[in-house]
Motif scaffolding. Structure first.
Motif, PDB file in Angstrom:
ATOM      1  N   LEU A   1      -3.052   1.274  15.643  1.00 44.30           N
ATOM      2  CA  LEU A   1      -2.612   1.266  14.256  1.00 44.30           C
ATOM      3  C   LEU A   1      -3.654   1.956  13.376  1.00 44.30           C
ATOM      4  O   LEU A   1      -4.847   1.656  13.459  1.00 44.30           O
ATOM      5  CB  LEU A   1      -2.391  -0.166  13.767  1.00 44.30           C
ATOM      6  N   SER A   2      -3.198   2.885  12.555  1.00 47.55           N
ATOM      7  CA  SER A   2      -4.111   3.586  11.654  1.00 47.55           C
ATOM      8  C   SER A   2      -4.674   2.627  10.617  1.00 47.55           C
ATOM      9  O   SER A   2      -3.946   1.822  10.043  1.00 47.55           O
ATOM     10  CB  SER A   2      -3.373   4.721  10.937  1.00 47.55           C
ATOM     11  N   ALA A   3      -5.967   2.744  10.365  1.00 52.67           N
ATOM     12  CA  ALA A   3      -6.609   1.866   9.390  1.00 52.67           C
ATOM     13  C   ALA A   3      -5.956   1.978   8.020  1.00 52.67           C
ATOM     14  O   ALA A   3      -5.795   0.977   7.308  1.00 52.67           O
ATOM     15  CB  ALA A   3      -8.096   2.189   9.296  1.00 52.67           C
ATOM     16  N   ASN A   4      -5.532   3.204   7.650  1.00 50.36           N
ATOM     17  CA  ASN A   4      -4.961   3.372   6.309  1.00 50.36           C
ATOM     18  C   ASN A   4      -3.551   2.830   6.174  1.00 50.36           C
ATOM     19  O   ASN A   4      -2.959   2.892   5.091  1.00 50.36           O
ATOM     20  CB  ASN A   4      -5.027   4.833   5.875  1.00 50.36           C
ATOM     21  N   LYS A   5      -2.991   2.299   7.266  1.00 50.33           N
ATOM     22  CA  LYS A   5      -1.702   1.609   7.165  1.00 50.33           C
ATOM     23  C   LYS A   5      -1.860   0.095   7.071  1.00 50.33           C
ATOM     24  O   LYS A   5      -0.868  -0.620   6.947  1.00 50.33           O
ATOM     25  CB  LYS A   5      -0.820   1.952   8.372  1.00 50.33           C
ATOM     26  N   ILE A   6      -3.093  -0.390   7.112  1.00 59.13           N
ATOM     27  CA  ILE A   6      -3.334  -1.836   7.125  1.00 59.13           C
ATOM     28  C   ILE A   6      -3.645  -2.340   5.720  1.00 59.13           C
ATOM     29  O   ILE A   6      -4.552  -1.839   5.046  1.00 59.13           O
ATOM     30  CB  ILE A   6      -4.507  -2.191   8.058  1.00 59.13           C
ATOM     31  N   ASN A   7      -2.894  -3.338   5.284  1.00 58.33           N
ATOM     32  CA  ASN A   7      -3.237  -4.106   4.090  1.00 58.33           C
ATOM     33  C   ASN A   7      -3.830  -5.427   4.542  1.00 58.33           C
ATOM     34  O   ASN A   7      -3.165  -6.207   5.231  1.00 58.33           O
ATOM     35  CB  ASN A   7      -2.004  -4.356   3.225  1.00 58.33           C
ATOM     36  N   LEU A   8      -5.069  -5.662   4.172  1.00 60.14           N
ATOM     37  CA  LEU A   8      -5.777  -6.876   4.598  1.00 60.14           C
ATOM     38  C   LEU A   8      -5.295  -8.072   3.791  1.00 60.14           C
ATOM     39  O   LEU A   8      -5.391  -8.090   2.561  1.00 60.14           O
ATOM     40  CB  LEU A   8      -7.277  -6.690   4.410  1.00 60.14           C
ATOM     41  N   GLY A   9      -4.778  -9.094   4.491  1.00 57.40           N
ATOM     42  CA  GLY A   9      -4.256 -10.268   3.819  1.00 57.40           C
ATOM     43  C   GLY A   9      -5.342 -11.222   3.359  1.00 57.40           C
ATOM     44  O   GLY A   9      -6.292 -11.505   4.099  1.00 57.40           O
TER      45      GLY A   9
END
Length: 383
Positions: A246-254
């Motif tokens: 998974l690309s880091a820029n697709k991750i929203n940290l909860g």
């Protein structure tokens, strides 16, 4: 002066972190039913803080396998959906999305597995989702199935996301998915998720809770603590998802705007602290083992609860009630969400996500302003 500083940093080989730019905020359609003065409805939302607002939750119909309102009186009769999507009149760049699923609806029976089991069932759902989004003016869908578990679920979940992506393309609808911090043996084909979604909302919380009744501990630690043997923290979660496709820029940290609580069973307070089950319910949220941020800060301010900080910022603080049986509550405060927001920038993540906005101090009753946690995150991640 700012331009000179940036130029100096680049010349020196130091690249300053840019803002992530995305801040996804879940809105619950049940908080309007709380006791005064902590009811929270669409009218209480500050549209300046989040880039994406997500209305939670729509359900999956058990018989038709189509999306449906979970609270028709609130969502449709009282015009919750239309008021929500109408918030874009206050902020034209805002995206208003609809989430379907959630823990409760996902675990009623096997209906989610049945929905993804055939291409026909998937198409039935996709068609219904398109109608729902179009009819009420939503900008996208957040898939919150908690959780696909089998190999068949894994294949079906990937097929569902691919079908939604294809169907959404002509309308430019946003597609996201909420996924657990550590999928372990759950049903996720991470490269296929990467190919279909615009972003994922990583539920990096609930790593501990009252379902572990004998030990009080923080449920959203940023990094591994010295006494831990298991890798159950945000940093490890980010590494897992990115190293598996998974690309880091697709991750929203909860980040959670609530704490988990326990009743302590000894004088030991530092985590992991001996406990005897979930803590007392909050006076407004009313669920054992969970307290909203506003309930925590009010108790600290008005009832003299003690707050203990972690000097290393590996996790947030914990609060201790001054009752005979001590309630222990681990939570994130302004300092901790600031640390996590800076972590988002340092790791090149796409943004932040919070569960959920009605749990912040939205009335500004604790002296740190209105929506202090949301504001602290937004200033770093969006600005």
């Amino acid at each position: 002066m700012r331009l000179l500083l940036l130029a100096t940093l680049f010349v020196c080989g130091v690249v300053p972190f840019a803002s992530a730019g995305r801040f996804v905020c879940y809105f619950p359609n049940w908080a309007i039913q709380r006791q005064d003065p902590w009811q929270f409805g669409v009218d209480n939302i500050d549209t300046r803080l989040c880039t994406h607002l997500v209305y939670s939750f729509a359900d999956l119909d058990d018989s038709t396998l189509q999306i449906k309102s979970s609270k028709p009186v609130v969502d449709i009769v009282q015009k919750g959906y239309r008021k929500f999507t109408g918030l874009k009149s206050q902020n034209p760049s805002l995206k208003t999305m609809l989430a379907f699923g959630g823990w409760g609806d996902s675990n009623i029976n096997d209906k989610y597995s049945r929905m993804v089991s055939t291409s026909e069932n998937i198409q039935t759902f996709v068609d219904s989702a398109l109608r729902m989004l179009t009819d009420y003016g939503f900008d996208g869908l957040d898939v919150d199935w908690e959780f696909p578990r089998t190999e068949a679920d894994k294949i079906g979940f990937s097929n569902l996301l691919a079908a939604l992506k294809k169907a959404f393309a002509p309308y430019n609808y946003v597609l996201s998915a909420a996924v657990p911090a550590l999928p372990a043996d759950l049903g996720y084909d991470i490269p296929s998720i990467e190919a279909s979604v615009d972003f994922i909302n990583l539920m990096t919380y609930d790593m501990h809770g009252p379902w572990e009744p004998e030990t009080a501990d923080h449920h959203a630690p940023l990094r591994k603590r010295s006494w831990e043997t298991a890798d159950n923290n945000i940093e490890y979660s980010i590494d897992y998802w990115t190293e598996n496709g998974l690309s880091a820029n697709k991750i929203n940290l909860g980040m959670p705007l609530y704490g988990h609580s326990w009743k302590l069973s000894s004088d030991v307070t530092a985590p992991p602290a001996p406990a005897s089950g979930g803590g007392a319910p909050g006076p407004f949220t009313g669920e054992e083992g969970i307290l909203s941020y506003f309930e925590i800060c009010l108790a600290v301010q008005n009832e003299g609860w003690q707050v203990v900080q972690d000097p290393d910022q590996l996790n947030g603080p914990y609060a201790l009630s001054n009752t005979d049986v001590v309630n222990w509550i681990g939570f994130d405060d302004i300092a901790m969400v600031t640390t996590k927001s800076n972590f988002i920038l340092s790791r090149g993540l796409g943004g932040a996500m919070v569960w959920e906005i009605s749990l912040d101090d939205f009335r500004g009753s604790c002296g740190a302003g209105v929506n202090p946690l949301l504001t602290a995150i937004s200033r770093i991640v969006v600005a």
